[in-house]
Design a protein around this motif. Structure first.
Motif, PDB file in Angstrom:
ATOM      1  N   CYS B  23       0.857  -1.185   0.000  1.00  0.00           N
ATOM      2  CA  CYS B  23       0.000   0.000   0.000  1.00  0.00           C
ATOM      3  C   CYS B  23       0.892   1.233   0.000  1.00  0.00           C
ATOM      4  CB  CYS B  23      -0.900   0.011   1.227  1.00  0.00           C
ATOM      5  SG  CYS B  23      -1.862   1.535   1.450  1.00  0.00           S
ATOM      6  N   THR B  24       0.594   2.172  -0.868  1.00  0.00           N
ATOM      7  CA  THR B  24       1.262   3.465  -0.824  1.00  0.00           C
ATOM      8  C   THR B  24       0.192   4.535  -0.752  1.00  0.00           C
ATOM      9  OG1 THR B  24       1.361   3.620  -3.227  1.00  0.00           O
ATOM     10  CG2 THR B  24       3.291   2.698  -2.110  1.00  0.00           C
ATOM     11  N   TYR B  25       0.569   5.698  -0.248  1.00  0.00           N
ATOM     12  CA  TYR B  25      -0.411   6.777  -0.100  1.00  0.00           C
ATOM     13  C   TYR B  25       0.271   8.099  -0.391  1.00  0.00           C
ATOM     14  CZ  TYR B  25       1.903   7.070   4.420  1.00  0.00           C
ATOM     15  OH  TYR B  25       2.858   7.193   5.403  1.00  0.00           O
ATOM     16  N   TYR B  37      -8.052  -3.011   6.602  1.00  0.00           N
ATOM     17  CA  TYR B  37      -9.337  -3.640   6.858  1.00  0.00           C
ATOM     18  C   TYR B  37      -9.440  -4.914   6.028  1.00  0.00           C
ATOM     19  CZ  TYR B  37     -11.573   0.138   9.499  1.00  0.00           C
ATOM     20  OH  TYR B  37     -11.921   1.054  10.461  1.00  0.00           O
ATOM     21  N   LYS B  38     -10.121  -5.883   6.591  1.00  0.00           N
ATOM     22  CA  LYS B  38     -10.413  -7.144   5.904  1.00  0.00           C
ATOM     23  C   LYS B  38     -11.907  -7.163   5.595  1.00  0.00           C
ATOM     24  CE  LYS B  38     -10.675 -12.084   7.108  1.00  0.00           C
ATOM     25  NZ  LYS B  38     -10.366 -13.079   8.170  1.00  0.00           N
ATOM     26  N   GLN B  39     -12.251  -7.566   4.360  1.00  0.00           N
ATOM     27  CA  GLN B  39     -13.659  -7.678   3.979  1.00  0.00           C
ATOM     28  C   GLN B  39     -13.915  -9.079   3.425  1.00  0.00           C
ATOM     29  OE1 GLN B  39     -15.252  -5.301   0.670  1.00  0.00           O
ATOM     30  NE2 GLN B  39     -17.017  -4.786   1.963  1.00  0.00           N
ATOM     31  N   PRO B  40     -14.453  -9.977   4.244  1.00  0.00           N
ATOM     32  CA  PRO B  40     -14.786 -11.322   3.767  1.00  0.00           C
ATOM     33  C   PRO B  40     -16.054 -11.271   2.920  1.00  0.00           C
ATOM     34  CG  PRO B  40     -15.377 -11.062   6.075  1.00  0.00           C
ATOM     35  CD  PRO B  40     -14.709  -9.795   5.660  1.00  0.00           C
ATOM     36  N   PRO B  41     -16.487 -12.392   2.367  1.00  0.00           N
ATOM     37  CA  PRO B  41     -17.712 -12.404   1.549  1.00  0.00           C
ATOM     38  C   PRO B  41     -18.948 -11.891   2.284  1.00  0.00           C
ATOM     39  CG  PRO B  41     -16.467 -14.387   1.171  1.00  0.00           C
ATOM     40  CD  PRO B  41     -15.779 -13.664   2.292  1.00  0.00           C
ATOM     41  N   TYR B  90      -8.653  -7.186   1.120  1.00  0.00           N
ATOM     42  CA  TYR B  90      -7.959  -6.369   2.111  1.00  0.00           C
ATOM     43  C   TYR B  90      -7.833  -4.944   1.582  1.00  0.00           C
ATOM     44  CZ  TYR B  90      -6.887 -10.464   4.859  1.00  0.00           C
ATOM     45  OH  TYR B  90      -6.998 -11.594   5.640  1.00  0.00           O
ATOM     46  N   PHE B  91      -8.253  -3.994   2.415  1.00  0.00           N
ATOM     47  CA  PHE B  91      -8.225  -2.594   2.026  1.00  0.00           C
ATOM     48  C   PHE B  91      -7.290  -1.815   2.946  1.00  0.00           C
ATOM     49  CE2 PHE B  91     -11.470  -2.448  -1.160  1.00  0.00           C
ATOM     50  CZ  PHE B  91     -12.328  -3.483  -0.844  1.00  0.00           C
ATOM     51  N   CYS B  92      -6.472  -1.012   2.332  1.00  0.00           N
ATOM     52  CA  CYS B  92      -5.636  -0.067   3.047  1.00  0.00           C
ATOM     53  C   CYS B  92      -6.408   1.254   3.118  1.00  0.00           C
ATOM     54  CB  CYS B  92      -4.322   0.103   2.272  1.00  0.00           C
ATOM     55  SG  CYS B  92      -3.165   1.286   2.964  1.00  0.00           S
ATOM     56  N   ALA B  93      -6.326   1.946   4.254  1.00  0.00           N
ATOM     57  CA  ALA B  93      -7.091   3.185   4.408  1.00  0.00           C
ATOM     58  C   ALA B  93      -6.282   4.240   5.145  1.00  0.00           C
ATOM     59  CB  ALA B  93      -8.395   2.912   5.157  1.00  0.00           C
TER      60      ALA B  93
END
Lengths: 116, 115
Positions: B23-25, B37-41, B90-93
């Protein structure tokens, strides 16, 4: 504690129809957010409330989207009329002001909207 | 404006092995938070780990750790001893500190853990 509740879980409508989503945040959480997550993308903020006031709605398409948070608790997000490109998952999140910086947000499970 | 970039749309790893998500920002702020963050089904976003920009020490949470490089504006997530239950998006925020600002998300990385 109970999590962020959202309903319905799924909704299929035809274009030009209207739809409403409901969110009940964690008890005591002052700040509430609605995010739109289009398939294959990260969530994008639509509107942010603090108590019952709007903090940021700069990315809300106001010609068709509206949202309210009566009494600073539950919130509804409405789309009227819906377009095909509104097909997405609509996520609600909340945070306690004192915890906002520490732990991020608590998200609901979202509503998956399909516009046909 | 803050932007978050995740350059790996999909990744896979064998069970019990280690994987790193990038992840870069981009920001001009000096005080901010970074999250994975993790986002399962099930679609619910679950906080995995967070990092405060003013802390030099990398955050760790059990099998999850980050490599935070503030000068390079890089924030990678390492998952050790991968488990089947780690399969998810997986989301970087990014979030500014001290302001009533929203959380900005990357496009996500789909991680598959193979048995």
């Amino acid at each position: 504690e109970a999590g962020v509740a959202q309903s319905p879980r799924y909704k299929i409508i035809e274009k030009r129809q209207s739809v409403a989503f409901w969110c009940n945040p964690i008890s005591g959480h002052a700040t509430l957010y609605w995010y739109q997550q289009i398939l294959g993308q990260g969530p994008k903020l639509l509107i942010q409330f603090q108590n019952n006031g709007v903090v940021d709605d700069s990315q809300l398409p106001k010609d068709r989207f509206s949202a309210e948070r009566l009494k600073g608790v539950d919130s509804t997000l409405k789309i009227q009329p819906a377009k095909l490109e509104d097909s997405a998952v609509y996520l609600c999140a909340s945070s306690a002001l004192r915890d906002r910086d520490a732990d991020g947000y608590t998200f609901g499970s979202g509503t998956r909207l399909t516009v046909v | 404006a803050q932007t978050v970039t995740q350059s790996q749309p999909e990744m896979s790893v064998q069970e019990a092995e280690t994987v790193t998500l990038s992840c870069t920002y981009d920001t001009s702020e000096s005080n901010y938070y970074l999250f994975w963050y993790k986002q399962p089904p099930s679609r619910q976003m679950i906080l995995v780990i967070r990092q405060e920009a003013y802390k030099q020490q990398n955050a760790t949470e059990n099998r999850f750790s980050v490599n935070f490089q503030k000068a390079a504006k890089s924030f990678s997530l390492k998952i050790s001893d991968s488990q089947l239950g780690d399969t998810a998006m997986y989301f970087c925020a990014f979030m500014k500190r001290w302001y009533n600002n929203d959380m900005r998300f990357g496009a996500g990385t789909r991680l598959t853990v193979k048995p």
